[in-house]
Design a protein around this motif. Structure first.
Motif, mmCIF file in Angstrom:
data_model
loop_
_atom_site.group_PDB
_atom_site.id
_atom_site.type_symbol
_atom_site.label_atom_id
_atom_site.label_comp_id
_atom_site.label_asym_id
_atom_site.label_seq_id
_atom_site.Cartn_x
_atom_site.Cartn_y
_atom_site.Cartn_z
ATOM 1 N N LEU A 176 -10.930 4.485 -2.219
ATOM 2 C CA LEU A 176 -10.014 4.827 -1.952
ATOM 3 C C LEU A 176 -9.825 6.099 -1.176
ATOM 4 C CD1 LEU A 176 -8.035 2.056 -3.047
ATOM 5 C CD2 LEU A 176 -8.239 2.214 -1.182
ATOM 6 N N THR A 177 -10.550 7.060 -2.107
ATOM 7 C CA THR A 177 -10.676 8.373 -1.999
ATOM 8 C C THR A 177 -11.261 9.222 -0.371
ATOM 9 O OG1 THR A 177 -12.954 8.761 -3.323
ATOM 10 C CG2 THR A 177 -10.089 8.442 -4.375
ATOM 11 N N ASP A 202 -0.060 0.718 -0.060
ATOM 12 C CA ASP A 202 -1.304 0.360 -0.224
ATOM 13 C C ASP A 202 -2.378 1.311 -0.813
ATOM 14 O OD1 ASP A 202 -0.096 -1.517 0.720
ATOM 15 O OD2 ASP A 202 -0.761 -0.991 2.809
ATOM 16 N N VAL A 203 -2.784 2.587 -0.432
ATOM 17 C CA VAL A 203 -3.427 3.066 -1.117
ATOM 18 C C VAL A 203 -3.447 3.501 -2.414
ATOM 19 C CG1 VAL A 203 -4.778 5.127 -0.973
ATOM 20 C CG2 VAL A 203 -4.503 3.564 1.325
ATOM 21 N N LEU A 261 -6.710 8.184 2.433
ATOM 22 C CA LEU A 261 -7.880 8.528 1.992
ATOM 23 C C LEU A 261 -7.252 9.310 0.680
ATOM 24 C CD1 LEU A 261 -10.920 7.737 3.687
ATOM 25 C CD2 LEU A 261 -9.930 5.720 2.386
ATOM 26 N N GLY A 321 -3.999 0.806 -5.223
ATOM 27 C CA GLY A 321 -5.227 -0.232 -4.589
ATOM 28 C C GLY A 321 -5.253 0.308 -5.495
ATOM 29 N N TYR A 322 -5.595 2.025 -6.003
ATOM 30 C CA TYR A 322 -6.963 3.184 -6.386
ATOM 31 C C TYR A 322 -5.689 2.796 -7.892
ATOM 32 C CZ TYR A 322 -8.086 7.171 -8.942
ATOM 33 O OH TYR A 322 -8.377 7.955 -9.653
#
Length: 135
Positions: free
Chosen positions: A25-26, A5-6, A98, A9-10
């Motif tokens: 997301l970082t 997801d992360v 993250l 998403g990024y």
């Protein structure tokens, strides 16, 4: 959120030009490394994104590999530039859900030539402008 997801998403936020969503997301600390850029700033490594996206005509994801705290994406970036299609691999490390580091891997040779041509063109326009000549 899962690693998938992360990272997805990024990736999707970056290629739609949504810097705020990508940066969200970082983590801190953060490190970015590529053949052309090093950055410890989650926003700084995306500073040239609008110019880059202006020549991107498409992105085709080829492979996604996910672990609990890392991921690798392999994709083709199609551009309206002399570079054409750029095969890219991107490795992500995550902590606490993250992104803490990104390593972008690609052949920078065609980009270096393009960058040199752009810089040379800017220098010619600057010198011409200083001498009252249309560039």
């Amino acid at each position: 959120m899962t690693t998938s997801d992360v990272v997805r998403g990024y990736h999707e936020a970056r290629f739609r030009g949504d810097v705020a969503a990508a940066v969200a997301l970082t983590a801190t600390p953060f490190q970015f490394s590529s053949p052309m850029l090093q950055s410890d700033d989650p926003t700084g490594h995306l500073a040239g994104l609008p110019a880059f996206l202006s020549i991107v005509t498409g992105v085709r994801l080829l492979s996604e590999l996910y672990g609990p705290d890392e991921a690798t994406l392999v994709y083709d970036v199609h551009t309206a530039s002399p570079v054409g299609t750029q095969r890219t691999a991107e490795h992500f490390r995550l902590t606490g859900g993250l992104i803490t580091s990104i390593t972008l891997i690609f052949d920078a040779t065609p980009w270096q030539a393009l960058r040199s041509a752009v810089v040379a063109g800017q220098a010619v326009r600057s010198v011409a402008g200083q001498h009252g000549v249309a560039g």
